[in-house]
Design a protein around this motif. Structure first.
Motif, mmCIF file in Angstrom:
data_model
loop_
_atom_site.group_PDB
_atom_site.id
_atom_site.type_symbol
_atom_site.label_atom_id
_atom_site.label_comp_id
_atom_site.label_asym_id
_atom_site.label_seq_id
_atom_site.Cartn_x
_atom_site.Cartn_y
_atom_site.Cartn_z
ATOM 1 N N UNK A 60 54.808 55.340 40.260
ATOM 2 C CA UNK A 60 53.717 54.625 40.922
ATOM 3 C C UNK A 60 54.236 54.066 42.249
ATOM 4 N N UNK A 61 53.459 54.234 43.315
ATOM 5 C CA UNK A 61 53.853 53.788 44.647
ATOM 6 C C UNK A 61 52.856 52.751 45.160
ATOM 7 N N UNK A 62 53.382 51.701 45.756
ATOM 8 C CA UNK A 62 52.543 50.700 46.405
ATOM 9 C C UNK A 62 51.901 51.288 47.651
ATOM 10 N N UNK A 63 50.612 51.026 47.851
ATOM 11 C CA UNK A 63 49.911 51.528 49.016
ATOM 12 C C UNK A 63 49.668 50.456 50.059
ATOM 13 N N UNK A 64 48.417 50.104 50.280
ATOM 14 C CA UNK A 64 47.998 49.178 51.336
ATOM 15 C C UNK A 64 48.848 47.910 51.360
ATOM 16 N N UNK A 65 49.265 47.506 52.554
ATOM 17 C CA UNK A 65 50.123 46.330 52.750
ATOM 18 C C UNK A 65 49.394 45.052 52.364
ATOM 19 N N UNK A 66 50.127 44.155 51.676
ATOM 20 C CA UNK A 66 49.545 42.866 51.289
ATOM 21 C C UNK A 66 50.523 41.711 51.476
ATOM 22 N N UNK A 67 51.497 41.879 52.331
ATOM 23 C CA UNK A 67 52.435 40.784 52.545
ATOM 24 C C UNK A 67 53.644 40.869 51.635
ATOM 25 N N UNK A 68 54.316 39.739 51.478
ATOM 26 C CA UNK A 68 55.601 39.718 50.755
ATOM 27 C C UNK A 68 55.560 38.791 49.543
ATOM 28 N N UNK A 69 54.366 38.594 48.966
ATOM 29 C CA UNK A 69 54.267 37.675 47.827
ATOM 30 C C UNK A 69 54.620 38.325 46.502
ATOM 31 N N UNK A 70 54.889 39.623 46.513
ATOM 32 C CA UNK A 70 55.337 40.289 45.297
ATOM 33 C C UNK A 70 54.233 40.816 44.419
ATOM 34 N N UNK A 71 52.968 40.731 44.848
ATOM 35 C CA UNK A 71 51.858 41.258 44.060
ATOM 36 C C UNK A 71 51.255 42.436 44.821
ATOM 37 N N UNK A 72 51.510 43.667 44.407
ATOM 38 C CA UNK A 72 50.948 44.800 45.149
ATOM 39 C C UNK A 72 49.431 44.809 45.078
ATOM 40 N N UNK A 73 48.801 45.125 46.189
ATOM 41 C CA UNK A 73 47.351 45.279 46.310
ATOM 42 C C UNK A 73 46.576 43.960 46.261
ATOM 43 N N UNK A 74 47.258 42.819 46.174
ATOM 44 C CA UNK A 74 46.590 41.522 46.022
ATOM 45 C C UNK A 74 47.273 40.453 46.870
ATOM 46 N N UNK A 75 46.563 39.360 47.097
ATOM 47 C CA UNK A 75 47.214 38.197 47.678
ATOM 48 C C UNK A 75 47.692 37.282 46.553
ATOM 49 N N UNK A 76 48.279 36.149 46.916
ATOM 50 C CA UNK A 76 48.857 35.257 45.908
ATOM 51 C C UNK A 76 47.794 34.641 45.006
ATOM 52 N N UNK A 77 46.530 34.641 45.443
ATOM 53 C CA UNK A 77 45.444 34.106 44.632
ATOM 54 C C UNK A 77 44.843 35.145 43.691
ATOM 55 N N UNK A 78 45.349 36.373 43.745
ATOM 56 C CA UNK A 78 44.856 37.416 42.857
ATOM 57 C C UNK A 78 43.665 38.188 43.383
ATOM 58 N N UNK A 79 43.266 37.925 44.622
ATOM 59 C CA UNK A 79 42.177 38.712 45.209
ATOM 60 C C UNK A 79 42.730 40.028 45.740
ATOM 61 N N UNK A 80 41.884 41.035 45.745
ATOM 62 C CA UNK A 80 42.293 42.393 46.101
ATOM 63 C C UNK A 80 42.138 42.637 47.601
ATOM 64 N N UNK A 81 43.145 43.274 48.203
ATOM 65 C CA UNK A 81 43.065 43.604 49.616
ATOM 66 C C UNK A 81 42.098 44.767 49.813
ATOM 67 N N UNK A 82 41.340 44.738 50.895
ATOM 68 C CA UNK A 82 40.421 45.827 51.204
ATOM 69 C C UNK A 82 41.185 46.985 51.826
ATOM 70 N N UNK A 83 40.949 48.187 51.308
ATOM 71 C CA UNK A 83 41.605 49.385 51.826
ATOM 72 C C UNK A 83 40.557 50.310 52.450
ATOM 73 N N UNK A 84 40.790 51.629 52.435
ATOM 74 C CA UNK A 84 39.954 52.546 53.208
ATOM 75 C C UNK A 84 39.655 53.831 52.438
ATOM 76 N N UNK A 85 39.551 53.753 51.118
ATOM 77 C CA UNK A 85 39.484 54.968 50.308
ATOM 78 C C UNK A 85 38.073 55.462 50.034
#
Length: 371
Positions: free
Chosen positions: A247-272
């Motif tokens: 499994x590979x991490x895709x869309x960038x979400x910073x350095x908080x250690x949660x792939x695809x999400x911010x530290x609050x657990x919301x999902x980053x918007x991508x382009x798929x």
């Protein structure tokens, strides 16, 4: 056709990500302040070389560097495009049909997404290529891409295994993402991250080659095609899965250690899935699944990842829902776990994989109930 030795192989990626074959190590999603910072090491990754051609120039290209991938985009009919490659002596090979992935892009893009075609073709070190486009095709662009043979740059990789709710994954640094591609010439970020609660999970295929020997290089090529050629500012998917089940991490979400999400657990918007991205998480399985299914390893990883995401967001894998895009108010009645073609006119995620979605939903529900 000359074959080039790819500098960042699957084995190298495994080492970079701190994974071992068959490992089942789980680490917390969020590290506590009392935990020591994970150790890191530096790896050298080939820097992507690429050149984009438009209009008539896009249809016949001779490259100054060995071409490992060709990205082609156009507006018009999805059928009828083809490519033939030039070897190092300039000899043209046979015509090969192009099978595009369509209906992707940022929410709010103008035009009909069903008529926007995009395809990435592995070409193994060709010296150039020629294109044959469908009648009436416009906005034709082709990009010669080399993610294998160029000068290298350093990436810093954590030696600890990266894990999301027990699902191991390879970080962006692990597959060699050049983070500078997310930025414009003036230093501003092309597509700053926005975050919304996850509502649905969508399965894709990349419509690329099966039997890929260097998935990391392929992902770097998709990254360039999406971020630069398509001007999305980043790769279009939240996660990708290769044939070995990595499994590979895709869309960038910073350095908080949660792939695809911010530290609050919301999902980053991508382009798929153009028009339906915000709140819709996209997972792409590398390969084409029109007449064959993903490997057992890829299918197992897809099930585990969907189960982890369903559990994280408290989503029912077998539910039918009404998706509401929080950005533009567009709605769509879909299954919680859908295929790309449920949203827009496209063959994605392939006939075979799409036909397996009912069983996949059941498997995800079972996996979630046992976690």
């Amino acid at each position: 056709m000359r074959q080039n030795k790819r500098a960042l192989t699957r084995r190298t990626v495994l080492e970079a990500a701190g994974l071992a074959a068959g490992a089942a190590v789980s680490v917390p999603v969020l590290a506590s302040a009392a935990q020591a910072e994970p150790s890191t090491r530096t790896r050298r990754v080939p820097r992507t070389r690429a050149k984009t051609f438009s209009g008539a120039a896009a249809r016949s290209v001779e490259s100054a560097f060995p071409v490992e991938f060709v990205g082609v985009t156009w507006t018009g009919a999805q059928r009828g495009a083809a490519i033939r490659l030039l070897d190092q002596d300039g000899k043209a090979g046979a015509w090969q049909t192009l099978k595009p992935v369509c209906a992707a892009g940022a929410d709010g893009d103008a035009g009909d997404p069903a008529k926007s075609a995009s395809v990435l073709v592995p070409v193994g070190g060709a010296s150039g290529y020629e294109l044959r486009m469908p009648d009436g095709a416009t906005d034709v662009r082709s990009t010669a891409i080399d993610t294998v043979n160029g000068p290298t740059f350093d990436v810093t990789v954590k030696t600890d295994t990266a894990s999301f709710r027990g699902v191991e994954y390879i970080t962006r640094a692990g597959w060699g993402a050049d983070e500078s591609l997310r930025f414009k010439a003036d230093g501003t970020e092309n597509s700053p991250q926005t975050y919304y609660p996850a509502q649905t999970l969508t399965v894709h295929h990349t419509a690329g080659a099966n039997g890929d020997t260097d998935p990391a290089a392929t992902i770097r090529a998709y990254y360039y095609l999406h971020a630069i050629t398509n001007d999305w500012g980043d790769i279009g998917y939240h996660f990708l899965i290769d044939e070995a089940g990595l499994v590979y991490e895709g869309r960038y979400t910073g350095t908080d250690g949660i792939p695809a999400h911010n530290a609050d657990g919301k999902m980053v918007t991508a382009f798929h899935t153009s028009g339906f991205n915000s709140g819709n998480l996209g997972i792409a399985v590398l390969g084409t699944f029109e007449s064959q299914a993903p490997t057992a390893a890829a299918g197992a990883s897809l099930t585990r990842l969907l189960a982890a995401l369903s559990d994280y967001h408290d989503l029912d894998p077998k539910a039918a829902v009404t998706f509401v895009n929080p950005v533009n108010g567009v709605t769509k009645d879909v299954q919680m776990i859908s295929g790309h073609r449920d949203w827009l006119a496209t063959d994605c995620p392939g006939t075979t994989l799409y036909g397996n979605l009912p069983d996949l939903r059941k498997a995800v529900a079972t996996a979630r109930s046992t976690t």
